[in-house]
Enzyme design. Structure first.
Site, mmCIF file in Angstrom:
data_model
loop_
_atom_site.group_PDB
_atom_site.id
_atom_site.type_symbol
_atom_site.label_atom_id
_atom_site.label_comp_id
_atom_site.label_asym_id
_atom_site.label_seq_id
_atom_site.Cartn_x
_atom_site.Cartn_y
_atom_site.Cartn_z
ATOM 1 N N ASP A 191 16.474 6.411 7.559
ATOM 2 C CA ASP A 191 15.557 7.212 8.349
ATOM 3 C C ASP A 191 15.326 8.504 7.572
ATOM 4 O O ASP A 191 16.114 8.854 6.692
ATOM 5 C CB ASP A 191 16.141 7.515 9.735
ATOM 6 C CG ASP A 191 15.054 7.781 10.785
ATOM 7 O OD1 ASP A 191 14.853 6.911 11.656
ATOM 8 O OD2 ASP A 191 14.429 8.842 10.722
ATOM 9 N N LYS A 194 -1.737 -0.569 12.105
ATOM 10 C CA LYS A 194 -1.012 -1.770 12.506
ATOM 11 C C LYS A 194 -1.791 -3.045 12.178
ATOM 12 O O LYS A 194 -1.198 -4.075 11.828
ATOM 13 C CB LYS A 194 -0.677 -1.708 14.000
ATOM 14 C CG LYS A 194 0.381 -0.672 14.345
ATOM 15 C CD LYS A 194 1.710 -0.932 13.632
ATOM 16 C CE LYS A 194 2.827 -0.054 14.169
ATOM 17 N NZ LYS A 194 4.122 -0.315 13.480
ATOM 18 N N ASN A 253 10.379 -1.019 9.867
ATOM 19 C CA ASN A 253 10.186 -0.530 11.225
ATOM 20 C C ASN A 253 9.497 0.832 11.267
ATOM 21 O O ASN A 253 9.028 1.252 12.319
ATOM 22 C CB ASN A 253 11.540 -0.453 11.933
ATOM 23 C CG ASN A 253 11.441 0.074 13.338
ATOM 24 O OD1 ASN A 253 10.825 -0.533 14.202
ATOM 25 N ND2 ASN A 253 12.023 1.249 13.572
ATOM 26 N N ASP A 296 12.399 8.758 3.218
ATOM 27 C CA ASP A 296 11.051 9.074 3.677
ATOM 28 C C ASP A 296 10.133 8.027 3.063
ATOM 29 O O ASP A 296 9.940 8.005 1.839
ATOM 30 C CB ASP A 296 10.664 10.483 3.209
ATOM 31 C CG ASP A 296 9.231 10.860 3.544
ATOM 32 O OD1 ASP A 296 8.490 10.003 4.071
ATOM 33 O OD2 ASP A 296 8.842 12.006 3.248
ATOM 34 N N VAL A 297 9.578 7.138 3.881
ATOM 35 C CA VAL A 297 8.812 6.012 3.349
ATOM 36 C C VAL A 297 7.491 6.434 2.720
ATOM 37 O O VAL A 297 6.807 5.605 2.099
ATOM 38 C CB VAL A 297 8.562 4.935 4.427
ATOM 39 C CG1 VAL A 297 9.870 4.356 4.925
ATOM 40 C CG2 VAL A 297 7.715 5.472 5.573
ATOM 41 N N ALA A 304 7.715 -1.371 24.432
ATOM 42 C CA ALA A 304 9.182 -1.404 24.430
ATOM 43 C C ALA A 304 9.671 -0.015 24.837
ATOM 44 O O ALA A 304 9.356 0.972 24.175
ATOM 45 C CB ALA A 304 9.721 -1.791 23.062
ATOM 46 N N TYR A 332 -3.684 4.595 14.618
ATOM 47 C CA TYR A 332 -2.517 3.726 14.759
ATOM 48 C C TYR A 332 -2.932 2.252 14.765
ATOM 49 O O TYR A 332 -2.286 1.412 14.130
ATOM 50 C CB TYR A 332 -1.796 4.081 16.056
ATOM 51 C CG TYR A 332 -0.468 3.397 16.251
ATOM 52 C CD1 TYR A 332 0.609 3.665 15.409
ATOM 53 C CD2 TYR A 332 -0.275 2.501 17.299
ATOM 54 C CE1 TYR A 332 1.840 3.042 15.601
ATOM 55 C CE2 TYR A 332 0.949 1.883 17.505
ATOM 56 C CZ TYR A 332 2.002 2.157 16.654
ATOM 57 O OH TYR A 332 3.214 1.547 16.852
#
Length: 259
Positions: free
Chosen positions: A47, A171, A101, A74-75, A200, A167
């Site tokens: 993370d 996605k 994720n 950090d992606v 979720a 978003y």
């Protein structure tokens, strides 16, 4: 509808090394890390938030000593991504599964959205998935082939929702990336799939989303409730493991949502 009992593990990932991005906190990432451990895996959690990551890793390690390693990542930073994949392989000797994720959302009409707001969501959610996928695929090939990648997409990649243009685009991109990467790497025995959850529930989502919207979204679900993060994680564990050996390029909706 009542939440079902939490299922016991059945060694579905026994002996595998699983890397999970955005695994800190109480959402799907930490749930899939815990489920992977309960299914026999060794897990590397990552993370960008170091304190939350350390807290999550400590909780997981308390129940699964010697099977948890953590690395800050950090992606959006290619150096971080490469260090994550290299560090995971160095610590446990190899990697077998990557769970992408990491994602960033927000609610903003496209009328008012800035370039920076658009780009930030795309960079974390889509570009981050690409960076991690590329690094993992190269590692899998160097190890002799095989391996599994599971991406976290969203039903918003298929369905319109107010204020979600950035978003949703990200996605939908993750879904397309999943399908195309699966074809690119099939010759190496690598599988790439995705889940597309609808809703979720976890504390962070409750904090950033109004009660009215959460009630409306839950009301669209056939079960009349949001999924528990572990219910999404169960499907990700299935896709990661050998029971899904002939599944690749698929996006599975983890949703009871009806039109």
């Amino acid at each position: 509808m009542k939440i079902p009992p939490y299922p016991a593990g059945h060694a579905l990932l026994d002996g595998k090394v699983v890397v999970v991005t955005a695994a800190a906190g109480t959402g799907i990432g930490s749930a899939v890390a815990r489920r992977a451990l309960e299914e026999g895996a060794k897990v590397v959690v990552s993370d960008w938030h170091e304190r939350r990551l350390n807290e999550t890793a400590a909780k997981l390690a308390a129940d699964h000593p010697g099977k948890v390693h953590s690395l800050v990542c950090d992606v959006t930073d290619e150096t971080h991504v490469q260090a994550l994949i290299d560090g995971a392989a160095e610590h446990f000797g190899r990697i077998d599964v990557l769970v992408n994720n990491a994602g960033l959302g927000g609610t903003k009409s496209i009328v008012d959205m800035t370039d920076d707001e658009w780009s930030r969501v795309l960079d974390v959610t889509l570009n981050g998935t690409f960076r991690c996928t590329r690094a993992a695929v190269r590692r899998f090939i160097a190890q002799g082939g095989g391996g599994s990648i599971v991406n976290n997409a969203s039903v918003i990649g298929w369905r319109a929702q107010l204020g979600q243009a950035h978003y949703a685009a990200a996605k939908a991109g993750v879904m397309a990336l999943t399908r195309c990467t699966a074809v690119d790497v099939a010759e190496h025995g690598i599988r790439v799939n995705a889940v597309a959850p609808s809703l979720a529930m976890h504390p962070f989502l409750a904090k950033v989303t109004s009660d009215e919207l959460l009630t409306e979204l839950a009301g669209r679900e056939a079960f009349g409730r949001a999924a528990e993060p572990w219910e999404v994680a169960n499907v990700m564990v299935f896709l990661a493991g050998d029971y899904a050996s002939y599944l690749t390029g698929e996006v599975i909706s983890v949703s009871s949502q009806h039109p």
